[in-house]
Design an enzyme around this catalytic site. Structure first.
Site, PDB file in Angstrom:
ATOM      1  N   GLU A 145      -7.472  -1.353  -7.708  1.00  0.00           N
ATOM      2  CA  GLU A 145      -6.165  -1.743  -8.223  1.00  0.00           C
ATOM      3  C   GLU A 145      -5.431  -2.709  -7.294  1.00  0.00           C
ATOM      4  O   GLU A 145      -4.201  -2.724  -7.235  1.00  0.00           O
ATOM      5  CB  GLU A 145      -5.290  -0.498  -8.453  1.00  0.00           C
ATOM      6  CG  GLU A 145      -5.986   0.548  -9.313  1.00  0.00           C
ATOM      7  CD  GLU A 145      -5.094   1.724  -9.678  1.00  0.00           C
ATOM      8  OE1 GLU A 145      -4.631   2.431  -8.758  1.00  0.00           O
ATOM      9  OE2 GLU A 145      -4.865   1.930 -10.874  1.00  0.00           O
ATOM     10  N   GLU A 146      -6.183  -3.537  -6.588  1.00  0.00           N
ATOM     11  CA  GLU A 146      -5.579  -4.403  -5.589  1.00  0.00           C
ATOM     12  C   GLU A 146      -5.873  -5.890  -5.797  1.00  0.00           C
ATOM     13  O   GLU A 146      -5.059  -6.733  -5.425  1.00  0.00           O
ATOM     14  CB  GLU A 146      -6.071  -3.994  -4.186  1.00  0.00           C
ATOM     15  CG  GLU A 146      -5.661  -2.591  -3.787  1.00  0.00           C
ATOM     16  CD  GLU A 146      -6.360  -2.083  -2.537  1.00  0.00           C
ATOM     17  OE1 GLU A 146      -5.885  -1.104  -1.950  1.00  0.00           O
ATOM     18  OE2 GLU A 146      -7.408  -2.674  -2.158  1.00  0.00           O
ATOM     19  N   TRP A 184       2.650  -2.187 -11.723  1.00  0.00           N
ATOM     20  CA  TRP A 184       1.336  -1.704 -11.311  1.00  0.00           C
ATOM     21  C   TRP A 184       0.332  -2.849 -11.415  1.00  0.00           C
ATOM     22  O   TRP A 184       0.636  -3.904 -11.991  1.00  0.00           O
ATOM     23  CB  TRP A 184       0.887  -0.532 -12.186  1.00  0.00           C
ATOM     24  CG  TRP A 184      -0.120   0.363 -11.510  1.00  0.00           C
ATOM     25  CD1 TRP A 184      -1.452   0.471 -11.769  1.00  0.00           C
ATOM     26  CD2 TRP A 184       0.151   1.267 -10.427  1.00  0.00           C
ATOM     27  NE1 TRP A 184      -2.036   1.390 -10.924  1.00  0.00           N
ATOM     28  CE2 TRP A 184      -1.060   1.889 -10.086  1.00  0.00           C
ATOM     29  CE3 TRP A 184       1.302   1.588  -9.714  1.00  0.00           C
ATOM     30  CZ2 TRP A 184      -1.172   2.827  -9.060  1.00  0.00           C
ATOM     31  CZ3 TRP A 184       1.202   2.525  -8.689  1.00  0.00           C
ATOM     32  CH2 TRP A 184      -0.014   3.140  -8.370  1.00  0.00           C
ATOM     33  N   GLU A 218      -8.779  12.764  -1.032  1.00  0.00           N
ATOM     34  CA  GLU A 218      -9.247  11.404  -1.299  1.00  0.00           C
ATOM     35  C   GLU A 218      -9.975  10.833  -0.087  1.00  0.00           C
ATOM     36  O   GLU A 218     -11.039  10.225  -0.209  1.00  0.00           O
ATOM     37  CB  GLU A 218      -8.050  10.513  -1.633  1.00  0.00           C
ATOM     38  CG  GLU A 218      -8.425   9.068  -1.917  1.00  0.00           C
ATOM     39  CD  GLU A 218      -7.210   8.224  -2.227  1.00  0.00           C
ATOM     40  OE1 GLU A 218      -7.075   7.783  -3.382  1.00  0.00           O
ATOM     41  OE2 GLU A 218      -6.369   8.016  -1.316  1.00  0.00           O
ATOM     42  N   ASP A 223      -9.243  -4.890  -9.983  1.00  0.00           N
ATOM     43  CA  ASP A 223     -10.478  -4.147  -9.691  1.00  0.00           C
ATOM     44  C   ASP A 223     -10.207  -2.644  -9.699  1.00  0.00           C
ATOM     45  O   ASP A 223      -9.080  -2.197  -9.901  1.00  0.00           O
ATOM     46  CB  ASP A 223     -11.053  -4.595  -8.351  1.00  0.00           C
ATOM     47  CG  ASP A 223     -10.173  -4.195  -7.168  1.00  0.00           C
ATOM     48  OD1 ASP A 223      -8.956  -3.996  -7.355  1.00  0.00           O
ATOM     49  OD2 ASP A 223     -10.701  -4.080  -6.048  1.00  0.00           O
TER      50      ASP A 223
END
Length: 623
Positions: free
Chosen positions: A216-217, A157, A442, A213
Site C-alpha cells: 500500500e505504498e 488511503w 505482524e 502495491d
C-alpha cells in the site's frame, strides 16, 4: 445475508489429504496455550491449532477478538491503535479464505459455514460505493479495505489496489471447483459465479493501469498484482467453460498479462515494482509472495509464470533473502546459505523496518513448494540462472550445472540441503514466537526478535498454516499454469470493458440469534466510561453494576465513539435500554437525558449482525 444451502455432510477429501489438516480441526481460544519448544516438528504440531484458532478469532461475527463484526468479514488484527488494523482488507481476506478453502477441501469440514459467510459478505461488499468508485463501472472493486461493519472506509488511503479482485476470484474459484465435484453446480452458477464474474471483469478492464502495491505504498505496477491477475484470468476461463458462462476478458487478456509479467525480470531478480520504484532497489518479498500464491503443484519449473522451482524464482529467492543478511541484528553471525529473518524490502522504515513473520514464512513456503514440484518431476535442473542459489546450499555443485535424476547423488544431496534450508526459516519463526500463547504479530524486532506492530495478525497465522502445509506436501489444486505459460511475442496494453451486475443476495436461512453492537457518541474526559443498560439480562437488567461497558478504542477528536457488543440476542426480542457513564472516580453514575427509555427490537431475517448507532442524550438523532 446470502446463505448457500450446500451439501453439509457430503465432503469429498482430496487425494493429497494429509493428517496435518485433521490436527487443525479442534477449536479453542488460544489464550493461555503454550507452544512446545524443542524440535521443529513439535513446534509445528503445537502452533498449528493455535494459528488456525488465531484466524477464526478474527472472523466475524463471533470471533473472540471481533465480536459484532459483520459475518464473513476478516479483520486484519484486533489492534485498534498504533497501528489500527481493525478493518477488513479485500486482499488479506481473500488470501486467508483461500487457505481456509484449501484446509476445508483437505479434510476440515467444520470450516464450511465460515466459507459461506465469506461468500455472502463479498457479494454485499461488491455493491458498496466507496472512494475508489462503485460497481457501475467496476472501479469500486479496487477499494482495498472497508470498515468492520462492511461500510466504506472514507479516509485517505493508498487506492486503488488492483490485486484484491484477482485473489478473491481465486479463493472463490477454488471452492467452486470443489462444489462442482460434489453436486453443487447450481450453487456455483447462481450464487458464486456472479461475484467471480465481476472480479474477472475488473481484472480484464483495469490490469494495465497502475495502482498501489500489496504494501500500500507504491503507486505503480506491482509484480504480485500482475502475477495473481494472470492466474485469476486463466482459472476463471476454465471455470466459465465448465459452467457454460462467458468470460470475455479471460482468454483475450491472460496472454497479455503474462507478457507484461516478464517485464519485471531484470536477468538476476524480480524488480517488484516498476513504473514507479520510489528509489528502491527492487528486491522485495512481494515477489516471493507472488510465487507461492501462483504455485501450481502440477506445473513444471516454468520461468514465465515464476513457479517456485523455476530458475528465476529460486535466483530471486536468494537475491531477496540475502538483502536482509546484514540489515538486521538478529541475523548477525548467520552464515551464508543459512536461513535468516526476512522483511519486506531493505528500505522499509514502517514501524521501525523490522522482519515480518509472514515474509519469513513465505521464504520457507516457496522452498517447500519448489521441493514438491522437483520431487514430482523426478529431476533437478540447475542452470546459469539458478546456479548461485544451489551453490550457496551446496558448494560442491558443479559450475556447469546440469540435469540430475532423482536417483543421482547430486539430486539427493541438494534436495536434502533445500529441505534443511527451508526448515531454517521455520526455525527463525519458532525462535521468535512467544512460547506463552503462540501469538503471531505482524513483525518481530530487528534488534532482539520481540513481537512488534499489530498483534494477532490474521495474515501471519494464515502464512504459518500454508507454509507448514507445503512442508507436509499438502498442496492446492492445479490452476492450469503450464497450459498457459507461453507469452505472446509482442506485448500489447489492451483491455476489455467489463460488465458488472450486483450479485444476488438470497437469504435461505434466518438467523436464530443476532449479535448487536451499540455505538454511541459522547465526549468524555480521561477516566470517564460509558455503558449501556437495559431490561434484559445481557444489559444488566438496569443494574448499573452489570451494564455493558463500552470501549473507547476508536474514540477520536471530532468522533467521540464508544462501542460495545452484547452477547447474541434472540431474533425478534424487543427491549428498552439507555446509556449512562461513570465519573472519573469510577463510582458516580450519570444517566443520559430524555424522559423515555430507548427501544430496540432485534431484527428477524438473515441478518446475523446489526449495529445500533446513537448520540448520548439525544433520542432523536442517530449518527
Amino acid at each position: 445475508m446470502l446463505y448457500i444451502s450446500l451439501l453439509f455432510g457430503l465432503i469429498a477429501v482430496a487425494s493429497h489429504c494429509s493428517p496435518f489438516f485433521f490436527a487443525l480441526s479442534s477449536r479453542w481460544p488460544h489464550i493461555g496455550q503454550r507452544v512446545v519448544v524443542g524440535s521443529l516438528d513439535n513446534f509445528i504440531a503445537s502452533e498449528a491449532p493455535i494459528a488456525l484458532q488465531g484466524v477464526l478469532d478474527n472472523l466475524g461475527p463471533v470471533g473472540i477478538n471481533v465480536m459484532g463484526v459483520e459475518a464473513g468479514l476478516v479483520v486484519a488484527s484486533p489492534s485498534k491503535a498504533d497501528p489500527d488494523y481493525f478493518y477488513t482488507w479485500i486482499r488479506d481476506s481473500a488470501l486467508t479464505f483461500k487457505m481456509l478453502v484449501d484446509t476445508f477441501i483437505a479434510g476440515d469440514t467444520s470450516l464450511q459455514p465460515e466459507i459461506h459467510d465469506y461468500i455472502s459478505a463479498q457479494a454485499i461488499l461488491q455493491t458498496v460505493a466507496n472512494p475508489s468508485g462503485d460497481l457501475t463501472d467496476g472501479s469500486g472493486l479496487g477499494e482495498p479495505k472497508f470498515e468492520a461493519d462492511g461500510t466504506a472506509f472514507t479516509e485517505p488511503w493508498g487506492r486503488p489496489q488492483r490485486d484484491g479482485p484477482a485473489v478473491r476470484a481465486t479463493a472463490l474459484i477454488a471452492y467452486s471447483r470443489w462444489l462442482m465435484a460434489n453436486g453443487g453446480q447450481s450453487n456455483v452458477t447462481s450464487a458464486i459465479w456472479p461475484i467471480i464474474s465481476n472480479d474477472l471483469s475488473y481484472v480484464g478492464q483495469y490490469w494495465n493501469r497502475t495502482g498501489f502495491d500489496l504494501w500500500e505504498e507504491v503507486d505503480g505496477s506491482s509484480f504480485f498484482t500482475t502475477a495473481v491477475q494472470h492466474r485469476a484470468l486463466v482459472e476463471g476461463q476454465a471455470l466459465a467453460d465448465r459452467i457454460g458462462k462467458p468470460c470475455p476478458a479471460c482468454e483475450s487478456q491472460a496472454p497479455q498479462v503474462l507478457c507484461f509479467l516478464q517485464s519485471f525480470w531484470n536477468g538476476k531478480f524480480v524488480v517488484s515494482n516498476i513504473n514507479n520504484q520510489r528509489g528502491r532497489n527492487g528486491r522485495d518479498a512481494n515477489s516471493i509472495l507472488a510465487s507461492i500464491h501462483t504455485f501450481d503443484p502440477d506445473a513444471a519449473c516454468d520461468d514465465s509464470t515464476f513457479q517456485p522451482c523455476s530458475s528465476r524464482a529460486l535466483a530471486n529467492h536468494k537475491e531477496v533473502t540475502d538483502s536482509f543478511r546484514s540489515l538486521y541484528a538478529v541475523n548477525s553471525g548467520v552464515p551464508a546459505g543459512a536461513a535468516i529473518a526476512v522483511g519486506r524490502y531493505t528500505e522499509d522504515v514502517y514501524m521501525g523496518g523490522n522482519p515480518w513473520y509472514l515474509t519469513t514464512l513465505a521464504a520457507a513456503e516457496q522452498l517447500y513448494a519448489a521441493l514438491y514440484q522437483i520431487n514430482r518431476q523426478g529431476k533437478l535442473v540447475i542452470d546459469g540462472t539458478s546456479l548461485p542459489f544451489f551453490q550457496a546450499l551446496d558448494p560442491t555443485v558443479s559450475s556447469s550445472g546440469g540435469t540430475y535424476p532423482s536417483s543421482s547423488p547430486v539430486y539427493t544431496a541438494v534436495t536434502a540441503a533445500m529441505k534443511t534450508y527451508a526448515d531454517g526459516y521455520l526455525r527463525v519463526v519458532q525462535k521468535y514466537t512467544p512460547p506463552a500463547g503462540g501469538s503471531l504479530s505482524e513483525q518481530y524486532s530487528r534488534a532482539d526478535g520481540s513481537p512488534r506492530s499489530a498483534t494477532d495478525l490474521t495474515w501471519s497465522y494464515a502464512a504459518f498454516l500454508t507454509a507448514t502445509a507445503r512442508r507436509a506436501s499438502v498442496v492446492p489444486a492445479s490452476w492450469g499454469a503450464s497450459a498457459t505459460n507461453v507469452p505472446p511475442a509482442v506485448c500489447a496494453g489492451t483491455s476489455v470493458p467489463g460488465t458488472y451486475v450486483p450479485p444476488p443476495v438470497d437469504c435461505r436461512a434466518n438467523a436464530s440469534v443476532v449479535t448487536v453492537t451499540f455505538n454511541v457518541r459522547e465526549p468524555t474526559v480521561y477516566g470517564e466510561t460509558v455503558y449501556v443498560a437495559g431490561e434484559i439480562e445481557e444489559l444488566g437488567e438496569w443494574d448499573t453494576g452489570k451494564g455493558l461497558r463500552l470501549n473507547a478504542g476508536r474514540y477520536r477528536v471530532g468522533d467521540p465513539l464508544w462501542s460495545g457488543t452484547a452477547r447474541p440476542l434472540p431474533a425478534g426480542e424487543a427491549f428498552e435500554y439507555k446509556y449512562y457513564k461513570t465519573g472519573t472516580d469510577g463510582v458516580t453514575v450519570t444517566w443520559e437525558g430524555g424522559d423515555k427509555n430507548r427501544a430496540f427490537t432485534v431484527p428477524e431475517g438473515c441478518q446475523r449482525n446489526v449495529v445500533q448507532s446513537d448520540v448520548f442524550g439525544n433520542h432523536e438523532e442517530g449518527y
